[in-house]
Design an enzyme around this catalytic site. Structure first.
Site, PDB file in Angstrom:
ATOM      1  N   ASP A 113     -63.067   0.006 -10.467  1.00  0.00           N
ATOM      2  CA  ASP A 113     -64.303   0.027  -9.340  1.00  0.00           C
ATOM      3  C   ASP A 113     -63.703  -0.968  -8.189  1.00  0.00           C
ATOM      4  O   ASP A 113     -63.773  -1.902  -8.096  1.00  0.00           O
ATOM      5  CB  ASP A 113     -65.172  -0.237 -10.002  1.00  0.00           C
ATOM      6  N   SER A 116     -66.622  -3.315  -6.601  1.00  0.00           N
ATOM      7  CA  SER A 116     -67.321  -4.359  -6.958  1.00  0.00           C
ATOM      8  C   SER A 116     -65.981  -5.410  -7.453  1.00  0.00           C
ATOM      9  O   SER A 116     -65.061  -4.792  -7.295  1.00  0.00           O
ATOM     10  CB  SER A 116     -68.171  -4.151  -8.402  1.00  0.00           C
ATOM     11  N   ASN A 118     -65.907  -8.227 -10.092  1.00  0.00           N
ATOM     12  CA  ASN A 118     -65.734  -8.777 -11.280  1.00  0.00           C
ATOM     13  C   ASN A 118     -65.275  -8.033 -12.595  1.00  0.00           C
ATOM     14  O   ASN A 118     -65.540  -6.626 -12.392  1.00  0.00           O
ATOM     15  CB  ASN A 118     -67.291  -9.399 -11.718  1.00  0.00           C
ATOM     16  N   TRP A 120     -66.004  -7.448 -16.443  1.00  0.00           N
ATOM     17  CA  TRP A 120     -66.651  -7.850 -17.362  1.00  0.00           C
ATOM     18  C   TRP A 120     -66.792  -6.669 -18.369  1.00  0.00           C
ATOM     19  O   TRP A 120     -66.386  -5.384 -18.330  1.00  0.00           O
ATOM     20  CB  TRP A 120     -68.121  -7.973 -16.907  1.00  0.00           C
ATOM     21  N   TYR A 156     -76.568  -3.953 -12.227  1.00  0.00           N
ATOM     22  CA  TYR A 156     -75.654  -2.681 -12.238  1.00  0.00           C
ATOM     23  C   TYR A 156     -76.435  -1.664 -12.635  1.00  0.00           C
ATOM     24  O   TYR A 156     -77.243  -1.678 -13.522  1.00  0.00           O
ATOM     25  CB  TYR A 156     -74.552  -3.063 -13.514  1.00  0.00           C
ATOM     26  N   ASP A 298     -64.705   3.403  -2.180  1.00  0.00           N
ATOM     27  CA  ASP A 298     -65.152   3.387  -3.436  1.00  0.00           C
ATOM     28  C   ASP A 298     -65.054   4.102  -4.489  1.00  0.00           C
ATOM     29  O   ASP A 298     -65.583   5.128  -4.658  1.00  0.00           O
ATOM     30  CB  ASP A 298     -66.937   3.040  -3.415  1.00  0.00           C
ATOM     31  N   THR A 301     -67.772   5.386  -6.942  1.00  0.00           N
ATOM     32  CA  THR A 301     -68.853   6.356  -6.754  1.00  0.00           C
ATOM     33  C   THR A 301     -68.120   7.661  -6.799  1.00  0.00           C
ATOM     34  O   THR A 301     -67.276   8.013  -6.234  1.00  0.00           O
ATOM     35  CB  THR A 301     -69.458   5.931  -5.192  1.00  0.00           C
TER      36      THR A 301
END
Ligand code: NAG
Ligand code: NAG
Ligand code: NAG
Ligand code: NAG
Ligand code: NAG
Ligand code: NAG
Length: 422
Positions: A113, A116, A118, A120, A156, A298, A301
């Protein structure tokens, strides 16, 4: 066979090996996948609008999306009232791939992505429903795990993901990042991730966007000299020519010129948070929609998203729901970047839903930029150049849309590495 013939063959072989070595040193490829479960519906398009709105307005609460086609936006309501299945569907469309964490490796599917920052993944200590169908990280099984324990929380989709930070070895495209800190999610509420094909998110935006100031994985790939250049690029497969699950390539450390046509057209990053840049302008047929307007590239998306006022102009020219037979008479959307026009024909920005057609352009409120999602990136190979803070775009090479040569190169790279080890 004469000996000189053999000799020249050896030379050719050596030259080929040299080429392979060059290619292998520069780039590391990760095949990206798309879920075969994905079916685009009108509801999924609306659900994605809300998803994107929340992603780009994380501090605000939510919007209500009415169940009919009206575009009422009410940012002060908190009730989430859109189809969760639709969002799961959207999540299934996203391009994802495989990474591993820990020693021995625990494997996860992550969404790559660029919107964003991070990394996780779900924790073994997550008892939320959304964690159940997914791989869960168990730090106790990893000899390279280092505790951190700082709390993290990321908004999110329609909900949030929270837990603690942990540090471990993260392996991506065979490259081992030492001491990568990531979010170990112990709670996932209302994320609609339950049925998503991937387990977590691999954020590739600028570090300034990272929650808790965690260094994003690509920064560490560069920092630890695991890639030759601080550059990554995406080739996304949009045509159903391959097995449906083949989605393209994420290339770490450079760009593969065989996957695009001509030269990359560069635009400087205008704000180092999202991958944001200035477009010269956007036109729809003969109508100028904006000039010197901002956009974000992005990969997380799928649609094209315009600021709300521009979206209203688009709607005055094309209706949201339309007859599929009208597609060929619709105008082309042209995005001009650094003086070069990048065209999106109606066949790409209109989405066929069963026998009906609907506009694949949605709006976002609260931000003044466009979001160029996979409808754009699927047509235009996109390079994210962190070293020079610029984005590069070029038409994808449809002729190379066959995975076979890529697989062969990967195999040759493996062979080359093996030969080096011997
Ligand atoms: C939903 O559509 C109905 C008729 O199709 C209309 O009467 C109603 O006002 C719409 N609701 C909203 C919130 O726009
Ligand atoms: C938005 O929602 C709030 C609270 O439910 C309500 O008071 C307000 O009138 C709504 N605004 C619009 C434009 O619908
Ligand atoms: C969602 O919309 C339906 C139908 O309009 C309504 O019955 C339901 O109460 C709404 N749910 C929420 C949480 O607002
Ligand atoms: C946890 O990680 C954050 C982000 O990398 C870092 O700032 C912090 O110092 C770390 N804390 C511990 C206890 O390691
Ligand atoms: C990696 O980051 C550390 C700490 O920020 C820094 O000391 C080091 O010089 C960096 N190494 C490279 C190769 O950029
Ligand atoms: C998709 O496939 C069609 C027909 O095979 C071809 O004309 C078109 O160029 C392809 N588009 C991309 C982006 O590969």
């Amino acid at each position: 066979m004469t000996s000189s013939n053999t000799h020249s063959k050896t030379l050719v072989l050596l030259a080929l090996l040299g080429l392979v070595a060059g290619a292998c040193a520069a780039m590391h490829r990760i095949p990206v996948r798309r879920s075969e479960k994905f079916v685009r519906t009108r509801q999924s398009i609306k659900a994605e609008r809300e998803h994107v709105w929340r992603k780009y307005n994380p501090v605000q609460s939510s919007i209500s999306v009415s169940s009919n086609t009206s575009n009422t936006v009410n940012s002060s309501t908190t009730a989430s009232n859109y189809s969760v299945e639709s969002l799961e569907n959207v999540l299934n469309f996203q391009y994802f791939g495989s990474i591993s964490i820990g020693t021995p490796p625990q494997t996860f599917l992550v969404l790559f992505d660029t919107g964003s920052a991070n990394l996780w993944i779900p924790s073994v200590n997550c008892y939320s429903l959304d964690c159940y169908n997914h791989q869960q990280y168990f730090s106790g099984d990893s000899t390279t795990y280092q505790a951190n324990g700082t709390v993290f929380s990321i908004t999110y989709g329609s909900g949030s993901v929270s837990g603690i930070l942990s540090t471990d070895v993260v392996t991506v495209a065979g490259l081992q990042i030492a001491g990568q800190t990531f979010g170990e999610a112990t709670t996932e509420t209302g994320t609609s991730m339950g049925d998503a094909t991937f387990d977590g998110i691999f954020g590739m935006a600028y570090a300034s966007l990272a929650v808790d100031g965690v260094q994003p994985p690509f920064y560490n790939l560069w920092n630890q000299s695991l890639v030759d250049a601080p550059v990554f690029s995406f080739y996304l497969e949009t045509n159903g020519t391959q097995a449906a699950s083949y989605g393209g390539e994420l290339i770490l450390g450079g760009s593969d010129a065989s996957l695009y046509v001509g030269n990359l057209v560069y635009a400087p990053v205008s704000s180092q948070a999202y991958w944001q840049f200035q477009m010269d302008g956007v036109t729809l047929g003969g109508t100028t929609l904006c000039t010197n307007c901002q956009a974000v590239a992005d990969t997380g998306t799928s649609l094209l998203i315009a600021p709300y006022d521009i979206y209203l102009t688009i709607l005055s020219l094309i209706s949201q729901e339309l007859s599929c037979t009208a597609i060929s008479s619709l105008p082309t959307l042209t995005i001009t970047i650094s003086g070069v026009p990048f065209q999106i024909p109606p066949s790409a920005y209109v989405v066929q839903v069963d026998s009906a057609c609907t506009l694949g352009i949605e709006y976002i409120q609260g931000t003044d930029f466009w979001i160029l999602g996979d409808i754009f990136i699927g047509r235009y190979y996109t390079e994210f150049d962190l070293g020079n803070n610029r984005l590069g775009f070029a038409s994808v090479n449809s002729a190379s849309a066959l995975a076979a040569p890529i697989v062969h190169l990967a195999a040759l790279c493996g062979l080359w590495k093996l030969l080096n080890l011997l």
